[in-house]
Motif scaffolding. Structure first.
Motif, PDB file in Angstrom:
ATOM      1  N   GLN A  15     -18.148   3.684   3.614  1.00  0.00           N
ATOM      2  CA  GLN A  15     -17.165   4.695   4.026  1.00  0.00           C
ATOM      3  C   GLN A  15     -15.855   4.497   3.279  1.00  0.00           C
ATOM      4  OE1 GLN A  15     -17.582   7.315   6.171  1.00  0.00           O
ATOM      5  NE2 GLN A  15     -15.542   7.900   5.517  1.00  0.00           N
ATOM      6  N   LEU A  18     -16.244   5.596  -0.330  1.00  0.00           N
ATOM      7  CA  LEU A  18     -16.302   7.050  -0.508  1.00  0.00           C
ATOM      8  C   LEU A  18     -14.936   7.686  -0.305  1.00  0.00           C
ATOM      9  CD1 LEU A  18     -19.710   7.902   1.174  1.00  0.00           C
ATOM     10  CD2 LEU A  18     -19.121   8.164  -1.226  1.00  0.00           C
ATOM     11  N   ASP A  19     -14.209   7.222   0.721  1.00  0.00           N
ATOM     12  CA  ASP A  19     -12.873   7.792   0.940  1.00  0.00           C
ATOM     13  C   ASP A  19     -11.997   7.612  -0.285  1.00  0.00           C
ATOM     14  OD1 ASP A  19     -11.851   7.500   4.455  1.00  0.00           O
ATOM     15  OD2 ASP A  19     -13.385   8.699   3.462  1.00  0.00           O
ATOM     16  N   ASP A  22     -13.484   9.675  -3.383  1.00  0.00           N
ATOM     17  CA  ASP A  22     -13.322  11.130  -3.267  1.00  0.00           C
ATOM     18  C   ASP A  22     -11.930  11.582  -3.661  1.00  0.00           C
ATOM     19  OD1 ASP A  22     -15.469  11.794  -0.357  1.00  0.00           O
ATOM     20  OD2 ASP A  22     -15.852  11.829  -2.517  1.00  0.00           O
ATOM     21  N   ARG A  23     -10.938  10.700  -3.538  1.00  0.00           N
ATOM     22  CA  ARG A  23      -9.598  11.127  -3.896  1.00  0.00           C
ATOM     23  C   ARG A  23      -9.205  10.651  -5.271  1.00  0.00           C
ATOM     24  NH1 ARG A  23      -5.757   8.130   0.038  1.00  0.00           N
ATOM     25  NH2 ARG A  23      -4.257   8.829  -1.497  1.00  0.00           N
ATOM     26  N   LYS A  60     -25.125   9.065   2.499  1.00  0.00           N
ATOM     27  CA  LYS A  60     -23.892   8.405   2.075  1.00  0.00           C
ATOM     28  C   LYS A  60     -24.195   7.327   1.038  1.00  0.00           C
ATOM     29  CE  LYS A  60     -20.681   9.550   5.540  1.00  0.00           C
ATOM     30  NZ  LYS A  60     -19.325   9.375   5.937  1.00  0.00           N
ATOM     31  N   VAL A 413     -16.524   2.803  10.986  1.00  0.00           N
ATOM     32  CA  VAL A 413     -16.214   3.890  10.058  1.00  0.00           C
ATOM     33  C   VAL A 413     -14.729   4.237  10.121  1.00  0.00           C
ATOM     34  CG1 VAL A 413     -16.574   6.359   9.669  1.00  0.00           C
ATOM     35  CG2 VAL A 413     -18.526   4.861   9.969  1.00  0.00           C
ATOM     36  N   ILE A 414     -14.186   4.285  11.340  1.00  0.00           N
ATOM     37  CA  ILE A 414     -12.768   4.596  11.486  1.00  0.00           C
ATOM     38  C   ILE A 414     -11.925   3.520  10.815  1.00  0.00           C
ATOM     39  CG2 ILE A 414     -10.873   4.878  13.121  1.00  0.00           C
ATOM     40  CD1 ILE A 414     -12.800   6.062  15.102  1.00  0.00           C
ATOM     41  N   SER A 417     -12.022   3.816   7.031  1.00  0.00           N
ATOM     42  CA  SER A 417     -11.121   4.844   6.496  1.00  0.00           C
ATOM     43  C   SER A 417      -9.684   4.369   6.561  1.00  0.00           C
ATOM     44  CB  SER A 417     -11.269   6.157   7.288  1.00  0.00           C
ATOM     45  OG  SER A 417     -12.449   6.821   6.956  1.00  0.00           O
ATOM     46  N   ALA A 418      -9.340   3.669   7.651  1.00  0.00           N
ATOM     47  CA  ALA A 418      -7.972   3.160   7.785  1.00  0.00           C
ATOM     48  C   ALA A 418      -7.668   2.165   6.668  1.00  0.00           C
ATOM     49  CB  ALA A 418      -7.795   2.511   9.150  1.00  0.00           C
ATOM     50  N   ALA A 420      -9.054   2.070   3.844  1.00  0.00           N
ATOM     51  CA  ALA A 420      -8.978   2.833   2.588  1.00  0.00           C
ATOM     52  C   ALA A 420      -7.583   3.418   2.413  1.00  0.00           C
ATOM     53  CB  ALA A 420     -10.033   3.935   2.576  1.00  0.00           C
ATOM     54  N   ALA A 421      -6.996   3.924   3.522  1.00  0.00           N
ATOM     55  CA  ALA A 421      -5.650   4.484   3.423  1.00  0.00           C
ATOM     56  C   ALA A 421      -4.686   3.415   2.940  1.00  0.00           C
ATOM     57  CB  ALA A 421      -5.197   5.019   4.785  1.00  0.00           C
ATOM     58  N   LYS A 422      -4.795   2.226   3.511  1.00  0.00           N
ATOM     59  CA  LYS A 422      -3.893   1.143   3.129  1.00  0.00           C
ATOM     60  C   LYS A 422      -4.135   0.707   1.682  1.00  0.00           C
ATOM     61  CE  LYS A 422      -1.352   0.583   6.551  1.00  0.00           C
ATOM     62  NZ  LYS A 422       0.101   0.574   6.385  1.00  0.00           N
TER      63      LYS A 422
ATOM     64  N   LEU C 466      -4.558   5.920  10.853  1.00  0.00           N
ATOM     65  CA  LEU C 466      -4.713   5.570   9.445  1.00  0.00           C
ATOM     66  C   LEU C 466      -5.956   6.210   8.859  1.00  0.00           C
ATOM     67  CD1 LEU C 466      -3.773   1.790   9.536  1.00  0.00           C
ATOM     68  CD2 LEU C 466      -2.475   3.617   8.473  1.00  0.00           C
ATOM     69  N   ALA C 467      -7.022   6.242   9.669  1.00  0.00           N
ATOM     70  CA  ALA C 467      -8.259   6.855   9.191  1.00  0.00           C
ATOM     71  C   ALA C 467      -8.043   8.344   8.948  1.00  0.00           C
ATOM     72  CB  ALA C 467      -9.375   6.647  10.203  1.00  0.00           C
ATOM     73  N   SER C 470      -6.225   8.802   5.833  1.00  0.00           N
ATOM     74  CA  SER C 470      -7.095   8.611   4.677  1.00  0.00           C
ATOM     75  C   SER C 470      -7.924   9.857   4.403  1.00  0.00           C
ATOM     76  CB  SER C 470      -8.024   7.422   4.937  1.00  0.00           C
ATOM     77  OG  SER C 470      -8.978   7.308   3.931  1.00  0.00           O
ATOM     78  N   ILE C 474      -7.628  12.861   1.085  1.00  0.00           N
ATOM     79  CA  ILE C 474      -8.649  13.134   0.056  1.00  0.00           C
ATOM     80  C   ILE C 474      -8.448  14.485  -0.623  1.00  0.00           C
ATOM     81  CG2 ILE C 474     -11.102  13.426  -0.379  1.00  0.00           C
ATOM     82  CD1 ILE C 474     -11.642  11.339   1.744  1.00  0.00           C
TER      83      ILE C 474
END
Lengths: 429, 359, 562
Positions: A15, A18-19, A22-23, A60, A413-414, A417-418, A420-422, C466-467, C470, C474
């Motif tokens: 996850q 991919l996050d 994808d960006r 995925k 998964v959450i 993604s978190a 990934a943001a960081k 945060l998720a 993210s 995208i």
């Protein structure tokens, strides 16, 4: 924009990768097994939705494999990490598979003809696999790997059958490990979990009684691609069970063993009982619990549904012991019935022990290499439970999934993604 | 001690009411209403008087099965012991068997010494290695019909000690185990003081025990001493280097006594020694930490239900001709049942078997 | 002039998965006999590098203008094969996937001959559709690099900070006159017992420093139009603005349930809720309570709402520990139906609470927690059935604290209609997929975080925020989204403007517009998912779905229905 390293190719790693990909951020996904997918690829159904686990994960996994921004480094392990946030130099050992991935088509002929049988960790050691193997049918990448601990050619210079029969000429016994050097801005650790072996709880007879299993073994038994093709079979004659029991907190919430609560096992047992009833509509299940942990979205309703529609009985008791009937191999569970006020015996054909999720086997090694701390239980520590829930003790290195503490797929998964943001904040995406 | 203090010191507040203790408790199996978890629950809610005036608290065998499976760290044995002490203060004494003769004997030994010369074997009263004999001398008198052969146990112990280079001094007297576990702290303290004085006077540096209860009491209930303590099986495991061959026409099984086993954690040493003397043990279903209790403890509340508990153990030994145990009390209890129930079983103490083989 | 059809058919062995149960060479020979088929190839594994290369080579060499692959399932390899076509210069929508594994070889493992015939039928149908396929384009729609966050609580603020740091503009719309949401009324946070006020102050301070974050207090969202990348939002209140944003995050939080008519809450003054206790602790108005009883699951777990509210167990333990520290002689009980102190941190916290002397009493799950509550001599007597002791137990107490669940706010309904996003049975927002898309809505470009999704504690709010950040980043980082090509084709002559398609569309992708004096339906490609709900509900047969045209489907049907 710089690259990011994700260590661990389970659902959390996938996850996060991919996050980021994808960006537009380039990701190296390092996975120590020959295939990505982790534990989730080996489960049968996921709880609360009863989705087929590999069916929702495989797309995925395939997306990772075909994504232009993701490089999967399978059968690889991180060797060293130098540098700091924004600029890490990472050495990764790509272990030799002795198979050329550009030639191998994953046809599986080599696996069929290989003469060496070895314990199969992908089926929870319930059956055997070959020394040359593909871990499971939906593996990504779907290429063969030779386990050099067991291969006759590599250990004793005998056999060599697979090379002779491979039509694609993909076997190369001379392949060597390769060290690659990566330069990344941030790292996400998602190395997953290991499971407790309940053999030391002698009162439950795991390892002694054939019909006592752990929940991971049960997942493989009830899975159509597992060792019994989805049929529950009881010793000694392979008959199917009519009554099964689940015992919660075997090894967890235990001062002598794992002190924590493994968060997911109550739901996993409910799901497993539902699956068993779906396979065999007259099958009755008993779940022995201390506190039924059904706290996430729609979990409580799920537990009620199990009781109403799937013949599950919840019994508030931790059984004292299990005795095997020597002739039938059935199991007799001794527990104190609250309402009756005396010790009751329940005879069932199969017992499944809910064992806790523990830190990943190589967490010490990874923590040392990364220079990050683990908590008192061995899980990877975050800086602050409230303020910095995905940051490890080293800036620029983030964590996601069960390696931080036990959690279910949704929360992994959450958190992925978190993380990934960081990681993206650092990589400048 | 107030009940609140007892809760804190025995960490009973950790109980999550999972009831695993009750599920494994041998007494709950025969008495439904007796339940370790129930005691804890009632204590935590505040039904203190109910517990302190209950006769059920005397049914506990202190076998330690509950504590060994408890996942929350509840020290149930300590809890029970302190509760019994408080109960006694409130006039709840429980029913002692054998007309309470053992309590009387214990009281006597606080003041008087037992005549020496009861044991045959090499003895040196000046030695600083002692063999603590405990209550053994009284068993042959009180349980004459059962043929406990307590003297043989003591003699065999000394013989084995002699064989491996130890000429011990002998200490008679009651260790205070039963007094402590029946809540009689006053008597226990008197006995302990007397024993400690003897140890100091004789300059004892090492004590060997043939009784697990005495061993446990000295090790865990007396204050910490600079004295090495060991059971005869540990001594033999350490010092017996040679193996002895013997005939095995009989089938042997081994009963882990609660005190040597769960309380002290000694399971392998006796087995190692028996292996060395070529005695093959066919284990019972419940062995080591899971061993079943012999059914009676501290001479309390011995009734037909205790016998039910005991018979569960004897049933497990049905495959054997000889049951070997390290605890003389267990031997007494098993032999008691065998005296009126038909079991094809011989009960032998561990030292007796070893001494026989080593001639 | 229609070009001549040149169809290539690739039949996959899939190792033994297909070849083990069907006669693949026979199938290939059959495929060669179909009209317009100019090339047939049997592959061991069409998805392997080798197989892909063969498709690409064949397209170029044999000038194929339609490709049919008969193998496994589109779920795994449709993107792969489509890309192969695209890379070889063929529009990727001129590709047809025939499933002869999951739908044939795998389910007819013991009927080799009949299954082979079925495979032939399936391929014939596939070829028939392939003949009618049309090239389609994926349009790139630009995405505004700005996010609207509805709700300025912890979740909203955390998402805002992360997005701002990633370089996007963020607008926070908050109904109240201050940021912080529920946290404003909380005393301390578990497990660290840090002051909620300090925690808030710190995070609000960071918000204020971020230039890219624009906070609009005492304002609400009035309307939302548009689709991912291009939402037109109207804000009304203290701020009256119109914004253009690319993504939206819903973080409106939840509110505590008020236990009306339960446990004499309305009558007795020393029966209070957990949130009232927080206020009392904040304002340092503690009484000299000797005995305190917390009652869990008041209204939750089937009593008034059907779910477990997750956070109340830990909240009660936290407050119990605080009270015990402040009033060491007091006796504190927590009556519960199963403590949800999961994980590493919370289980340890629970054990600490036990050590500190908090008493926990478990009652049965299927009956109300407390069976009687009366007032006597100034004290409250709580009566309940204790299942372990099998009798009714009564505790006298000075204070009763009711733990009630978090429930969805009233304005959620309005918001869900405005954004055209669903609410679940439990009243909370419904995510796209529980396991794999837990913070996404099914509608692209809209995400959720915090208690509006399900009751969540601070740690979970932060991680979810945060998720969501993210996920929202995208499309904004990419700068564009690719519109779905499977959009409806609307025959404006046949369309009567009845509006049924607008009603049934779950994604807000259909709207009615005025054209030539008549109301007709129009599709919004960026929001469209190609689900076909509009097409199947149009009674005037005015809608035809691209790539699933009536003529394509009829061609398949005609092949098997003679």
């Amino acid at each position: 924009m710089k690259d990011v390293l994700v260590v661990g190719g389970g659902v959390a790693g996938i996850q996060a990768a991919l996050d980021l990909a994808d960006r537009g951020i380039h990701v190296y996904l390092v996975e120590k097994e020959p295939s990505i997918g982790g534990r989730m690829a080996l489960l049968d159904k996921t709880m609360s939705t009863n989705d087929c686990s590999i069916c929702i994960l495989a797309p995925k996994m395939n997306e990772c494999a075909s994504h232009p921004n993701i490089d999967i480094l399978e059968y690889s392990e991180v060797e060293s990490v130098k540098g700091s946030k924004g600029n890490f130099t990472v050495k990764v050992r790509r272990k030799a598979k002795y198979v050329d991935p550009t030639k191998c088509t994953g046809c599986g002929e080599c696996m069929e003809k290989c003469p060496t049988e070895v314990p199969n960790e992908y089926n929870s050691y319930l059956d055997k696999r070959k020394a040359i193997f593909i871990p499971f049918p939906q593996a990504v990448p779907r290429k063969a790997t030779i386990d050099d601990r067991y291969c006759l050619k590599l250990t004793k210079n005998r056999c060599g059958l697979c090379q002779r029969i491979c039509k694609a000429e993909a076997i190369d016994y001379n392949q060597k490990d390769e060290i690659v050097e990566l330069n990344v801005a941030s790292i996400i650790i998602a190395i997953g979990l290991s499971l407790y072996n309940p053999e030391d709880l002698r009162e439950y007879g795991y390892g002694k009684y054939e019909n006592v299993h752990t929940w991971m073994e049960y997942e493989r038994l009830i899975n159509a691609s597992g060792p019994t093709h989805g049929h529950l079979k009881c010793a000694p004659d392979g008959r199917r069970p009519k009554k099964i029991a689940f015992i919660q907190c075997v090894g967890s919430r235990d001062v002598k063993r794992c002190q924590w609560c493994s968060s997911v096992c109550c739901m996993v047992s409910i799901k497993s009982a539902m699956l068993a009833n779906e396979h065999y509509p007259d099958l009755e299940s008993y779940i022995f619990y201390s506190d039924l942990r059904v706290f996430s979205k729609r979990f409580y309703e799920y537990s009620k549904r199990g009781e109403k529609d799937y013949k599950i009985k919840y019994i508030h008791a931790r059984p004292g012991e299990i005795i095997e009937d020597k002739r039938t191999k059935n199991l007799i569970i001794y527990y104190e019935d609250e309402e009756k006020g005396k010790v009751e015996e329940l005879e069932v054909e199969m017992v499944i022990l809910a064992t806790p999720i523990m830190p990943a086997k190589d967490v010490e090694r990874i923590a040392n290499i990364m220079g990050i701390e683990t908590d008192e239980y061995g899980f990877i520590k975050t800086v602050d439970y409230l303020k910095y829930p995905v940051e490890t003790t080293k800036p620029g290195i983030f964590v996601a999934g069960c390696c931080e503490r036990p959690k279910d797929i949704t929360e992994s998964v959450i958190q992925a993604s978190a993380a990934a943001a960081k990681a993206a904040e650092v990589a400048g995406g | 001690m107030t009940l609140e203090k007892i809760i804190d010191s025995s960490q009973v507040f950790y109980c999550v009411e999972c009831r695993k203790c009750s599920s494994i408790c041998p007494v709950t199996r025969v008495y439904g209403e007796f339940s370790p978890a129930s005691f804890v629950e009632r204590c935590l809610i505040g039904f203190h008087d109910e517990i302190l005036h209950s006769m059920d608290i005397w049914k506990c065998l202190e076998c330690g099965l509950c504590e060994s499976v408890c996942p929350s760290g509840v020290k149930f044995l300590d809890f029970m012991r302190e509760i019994r002490n408080m109960a006694r203060e409130k006039g709840n004494f429980g029913i002692a068997t054998h007309e309470g003769v053992f309590e009387s004997i214990a009281k006597l030994t606080t003041k008087n010494d037992i005549k020496e010369g009861w044991i045959d074997g090499e003895i040196d009263e000046t030695s600083n290695i002692a063999y603590f004999v405990g209550c053994l001398p009284f068993f042959d008198i009180i349980f004459k019909e059962l043929e406990i052969n307590a003297k043989n146990i003591a003699d065999s112990t000394v013989k084995l000690l002699n064989k491996y280079g130890v000429i011990p001094s002998i200490i008679y007297g009651c260790c205070g185990h039963d007094a402590l576990w029946t809540g009689n702290k006053e008597l226990f303290n008197k006995l302990m003081e007397k024993n400690l004085e003897i140890l100091k006077k004789k300059g004892i540096e090492k004590i060997i025990f043939s009784c697990p209860e005495c061993y446990r009491t000295f090790k865990m209930d007396y204050p910490e001493m600079d004295i090495e303590l060991m059971h005869i099986s540990e001594f033999l495991d350490k010092n017996m280097k040679e193996s002895v061959k013997g005939e095995n026409e009989k089938t042997y099984t081994f009963h882990d006594s609660c005190r040597l086993g769960r309380h002290l954690g000694i399971y392998e040493e006796p087995r190692n020694v028996l292996k060395k003397i070529d005695v093959e043990i066919k284990e019972m279903e419940h062995n080591r930490e899971m061993a079943l209790c012999c059914g009676t403890s501290s001479w309390m509340n011995c009734d037909w239900k205790s016998e039910e508990i005991r018979e569960k153990r004897l049933e497990e030994a049905k495959h054997a001709d000889v049951l070997i145990t390290t605890c003389p009390k267990c031997k007494i209890h098993f032999k008691c049942t065998l005296s009126h129930k038909n079991y094809n079983l011989e009960i032998k103490d561990f030292v007796e078997v070893v001494a026989e083989r080593i001639k | 002039m229609k070009e001549k059809l040149r169809i290539g058919v690739f039949v996959c062995d899939c190792g033994a998965n297909i070849a083990g149960f069907l006669n693949v060479p026979e199938i290939c020979e059959y495929a060669k006999t179909l009209p317009d088929v100019v090339y047939v190839k049997e592959n061991m594994y069409t998805c392997s590098n080798l197989g892909i290369q063969e498709i690409m080579d064949a397209i170029k060499k044999h000038k194929l203008n339609r490709v049919v692959v008969a193998s496994c399932t589109p779920r795994t390899h449709e993107p792969l094969f489509r890309k192969a076509c695209e890379d070889a210069g063929l529009n990727k929508f001129l590709f047809e996937f025939v499933n002869i594994r999951d739908q044939c070889s795998w389910v007819h493992q013991k009927e080799r001959e009949e299954a082979t015939e079925k495979a032939k039928d399936l391929i014939r149908m596939g070829v028939a559709r392939a003949r009618k396929l049309e090239p389609l384009e994926e349009i790139k729609i630009p995405v505004e690099k700005a996010t609207l966050i509805i709700g300025g609580g912890v979740a909203g603020m955390t998402a805002a900070l992360s997005l701002a740091r990633q370089g996007f503009e963020v607008y926070i719309v908050e109904k109240e006159d201050r940021l912080g949401g529920l946290l404003n009324d909380i005393h301390v946070l578990y497990p660290s017992h840090q002051s909620a006020e300090e925690f808030l102050k710190e995070i609000v301070g960071r918000i204020k420093k971020e230039k890219k974050i624009h906070v609009m207090l005492e304002s609400e969202v009035e309307s939302v139009e548009g689709y991912i990348g291009n939402f037109n939002v109207k804000i009304k209140g203290k701020e009256n603005v119109e914004l253009k944003v690319g993504t939206i995050i819903v973080a409106i939080g939840a509110k505590p349930y008020e236990p009306k008519y339960m446990y004499n809450y309305d009558e007795y003054e020393n029966v209070i809720t957990q949130y009232e206790l927080e206020k009392i602790l904040n304002e340092k108005r503690m009484g000299k309570w000797e005995k305190i009883v917390f009652i869990q699951c008041v209204g939750g777990r089937g009593e008034r709402v059907r779910y477990c509210s997750r956070i109340c167990c830990m909240n009660s333990i936290k407050n119990a520990r605080l009270l015990k520290k402040a009033l060491p002689e007091s006796q504190i009980y927590i009556i519960h139906k199963g403590l949800q102190t999961y994980g590493t941190v919370y289980e340890k916290y629970y054990r600490e609470a036990r050590r500190e002397g908090i008493r926990f009493i478990r009652v049965r799950d299927d009956i109300p927690t407390v069976s009687s509550l009366e007032r006597k001599n100034g004290k409250l007597i709580v009566g309940f059935y204790h299942p372990g002791l099998r009798r009714k137990v009564e505790i006298d107490t000075d204070l009763i604290v009711l733990s009630t669940p978090l429930i969805q706010r009233e304005d959620a309904k309005k918001l869900s209609q405005m954004l055209k996003v669903p609410l679940g049975q439990d009243g909370f927002f419904f995510e796209a997929h529980v396991k794999l898309r837990p913070v996404d809505f099914a509608t692209d470009g809209i995400y959720m975080a915090g208690s509006c999704r399900a009751p969540a504690d601070i740690n979970e709010c932060m991680v979810q925020a945060l998720a969501a950040a993210s996920r929202a980043a995208i499309p904004m980082a990419k700068g564009y989204v690719e519109a779905e090509p499977y959009t409806p084709v609307i025959d404006e002559e046949k369309c009567m403007g009845c509006g049924v398609c607008v009603e049934v569309c779950p994604y807000g992708a259909m709207k009615l517009v005025e054209k030539n004096g008549k109301k007709v339906a129009e599709n919004v490609p960026a929001a469209c998912k190609g689900c076909g709900a509009c097409g199947s509900s149009c009674i005037h047969k005015a809608i035809d779905m691209r790539h699933f045209r009536d003529k394509q489907i009829m061609a398949q049907i005609e092949e098997v229905v003679e």
